[in-house]
Design an enzyme around this catalytic site. Structure first.
Site, PDB file in Angstrom:
ATOM      1  N   TYR A  12      66.748  24.730 -48.435  1.00  0.00           N
ATOM      2  CA  TYR A  12      68.062  24.228 -48.840  1.00  0.00           C
ATOM      3  C   TYR A  12      69.198  25.212 -48.566  1.00  0.00           C
ATOM      4  O   TYR A  12      70.357  24.900 -48.864  1.00  0.00           O
ATOM      5  CB  TYR A  12      68.048  23.907 -50.339  1.00  0.00           C
ATOM      6  CG  TYR A  12      67.051  22.846 -50.732  1.00  0.00           C
ATOM      7  CD1 TYR A  12      67.184  21.530 -50.295  1.00  0.00           C
ATOM      8  CD2 TYR A  12      65.967  23.164 -51.556  1.00  0.00           C
ATOM      9  CE1 TYR A  12      66.274  20.557 -50.665  1.00  0.00           C
ATOM     10  CE2 TYR A  12      65.050  22.190 -51.932  1.00  0.00           C
ATOM     11  CZ  TYR A  12      65.211  20.893 -51.483  1.00  0.00           C
ATOM     12  OH  TYR A  12      64.301  19.916 -51.842  1.00  0.00           O
ATOM     13  N   HIS A  17      74.798  20.811 -50.281  1.00  0.00           N
ATOM     14  CA  HIS A  17      74.655  20.890 -51.737  1.00  0.00           C
ATOM     15  C   HIS A  17      74.604  22.338 -52.227  1.00  0.00           C
ATOM     16  O   HIS A  17      74.716  22.582 -53.431  1.00  0.00           O
ATOM     17  CB  HIS A  17      73.382  20.155 -52.155  1.00  0.00           C
ATOM     18  CG  HIS A  17      73.569  19.217 -53.318  1.00  0.00           C
ATOM     19  ND1 HIS A  17      74.799  18.761 -53.749  1.00  0.00           N
ATOM     20  CD2 HIS A  17      72.657  18.636 -54.155  1.00  0.00           C
ATOM     21  CE1 HIS A  17      74.643  17.962 -54.781  1.00  0.00           C
ATOM     22  NE2 HIS A  17      73.364  17.869 -55.048  1.00  0.00           N
ATOM     23  N   TYR A  62      67.075  24.023 -59.840  1.00  0.00           N
ATOM     24  CA  TYR A  62      67.444  22.896 -58.983  1.00  0.00           C
ATOM     25  C   TYR A  62      68.679  22.229 -59.573  1.00  0.00           C
ATOM     26  O   TYR A  62      68.941  22.271 -60.775  1.00  0.00           O
ATOM     27  CB  TYR A  62      66.299  21.906 -58.776  1.00  0.00           C
ATOM     28  CG  TYR A  62      65.212  22.481 -57.889  1.00  0.00           C
ATOM     29  CD1 TYR A  62      65.305  22.426 -56.502  1.00  0.00           C
ATOM     30  CD2 TYR A  62      64.104  23.128 -58.467  1.00  0.00           C
ATOM     31  CE1 TYR A  62      64.319  22.989 -55.698  1.00  0.00           C
ATOM     32  CE2 TYR A  62      63.117  23.691 -57.658  1.00  0.00           C
ATOM     33  CZ  TYR A  62      63.236  23.624 -56.281  1.00  0.00           C
ATOM     34  OH  TYR A  62      62.279  24.186 -55.481  1.00  0.00           O
ATOM     35  N   ASN A  64      69.948  19.329 -60.367  1.00  0.00           N
ATOM     36  CA  ASN A  64      70.053  18.346 -61.454  1.00  0.00           C
ATOM     37  C   ASN A  64      69.823  18.925 -62.837  1.00  0.00           C
ATOM     38  O   ASN A  64      70.109  18.267 -63.842  1.00  0.00           O
ATOM     39  CB  ASN A  64      69.067  17.202 -61.218  1.00  0.00           C
ATOM     40  CG  ASN A  64      69.449  16.353 -60.010  1.00  0.00           C
ATOM     41  OD1 ASN A  64      70.455  16.608 -59.353  1.00  0.00           O
ATOM     42  ND2 ASN A  64      68.637  15.352 -59.708  1.00  0.00           N
ATOM     43  N   ASN A 110      75.463  15.349 -60.278  1.00  0.00           N
ATOM     44  CA  ASN A 110      74.363  15.561 -61.227  1.00  0.00           C
ATOM     45  C   ASN A 110      74.337  16.968 -61.805  1.00  0.00           C
ATOM     46  O   ASN A 110      73.930  17.164 -62.954  1.00  0.00           O
ATOM     47  CB  ASN A 110      73.026  15.251 -60.558  1.00  0.00           C
ATOM     48  CG  ASN A 110      72.823  13.762 -60.346  1.00  0.00           C
ATOM     49  OD1 ASN A 110      73.355  12.946 -61.096  1.00  0.00           O
ATOM     50  ND2 ASN A 110      72.080  13.385 -59.316  1.00  0.00           N
TER      51      ASN A 110
END
EC number: 3.1.1.29
Length: 204
Positions: A12, A17, A62, A64, A110
């Site tokens: 990632y 994000h 993470y 969320n 989120n």
């Protein structure tokens, strides 16, 4: 405390994000920060900025579940919510565009929803635009993939601009910083055929 939101893991690293992580990394580079520690489900580092201690945070929960790290850290350091800066990606802004706000809704993000759920709501928001996905692309695919090469310069310039804005807000305060670093609305350019009287009528 400056929090960058993102997802841990090499897969990632360059995703849209992870904009918050990348801004925090840019600040660490500017401030010569190299020592990171694992604390309360986050990577944490400290910097001395003009004689003031600043805590850099990259949650490792993470996206969320970001609030599971941010809420406990805020309470551990005994910080007021207004002393927490949170940097994150925003699809409602053009690529690289910065928007600073002192409050607001979660905007469907989120990570921000998780902060709200963990007792952190009135923090300072640094939203960095990543734009909307193309019509044929899924939102999740959009945020979890990198920008194409032709869009990287504009995006990376936005990361640096955000780091500069954060430094500025630390020095002059958020209210002045918002006025200085938020994009200004473009004034309407009157049409050549408009008379002064017509322009006055439009604004009254």
């Amino acid at each position: 405390m400056i929090v960058g939101l993102g997802n841990p893991g090499r897969e990632y690293e360059t995703s849209k994000h992870n904009t918050g992580f990348r801004v925090v990394d840019e600040l660490a580079k500017r401030w010569n920060v190299t020592l990171w520690q694992n604390r309360m489900d986050a990577q944490v580092a400290q910097a001395d900025v003009d004689g003031e201690k600043v805590i850099l945070v990259k949650p490792q929960t993470y996206m969320n579940n970001s609030g599971q790290a941010v809420g406990p850290l805020m309470r551990w350091y005994k910080l007021e919510q207004a002393d927490v800066y949170v940097v994150y990606d925003d699809m409602d802004l053009p690529v690289g565009r910065l928007r600073i706000r002192k409050n607001g809704s979660d905007g469907g993000h989120n990570g921000i929803k998780s902060l709200f759920a963990n007792g952190c709501r009135d923090f300072i928001r640094f939203r960095v635009g990543i734009g909307r996905p193309l019509p044929h692309r899924d939102v999740i695919d959009h945020v979890l993939t990198p920008f194409p090469e032709d869009m990287l310069p504009e995006y990376e310039e936005g990361l640096k601009t955000t780091a500069v804005a954060i430094e500025g807000c630390l020095k002059v305060g958020v209210d002045v910083g918002m006025n200085r670093y938020n994009p200004r609305k473009k004034k309407k350019t009157p049409k050549p055929e408009e008379t002064a009287e017509q322009r006055t009528e439009e604004t009254t």
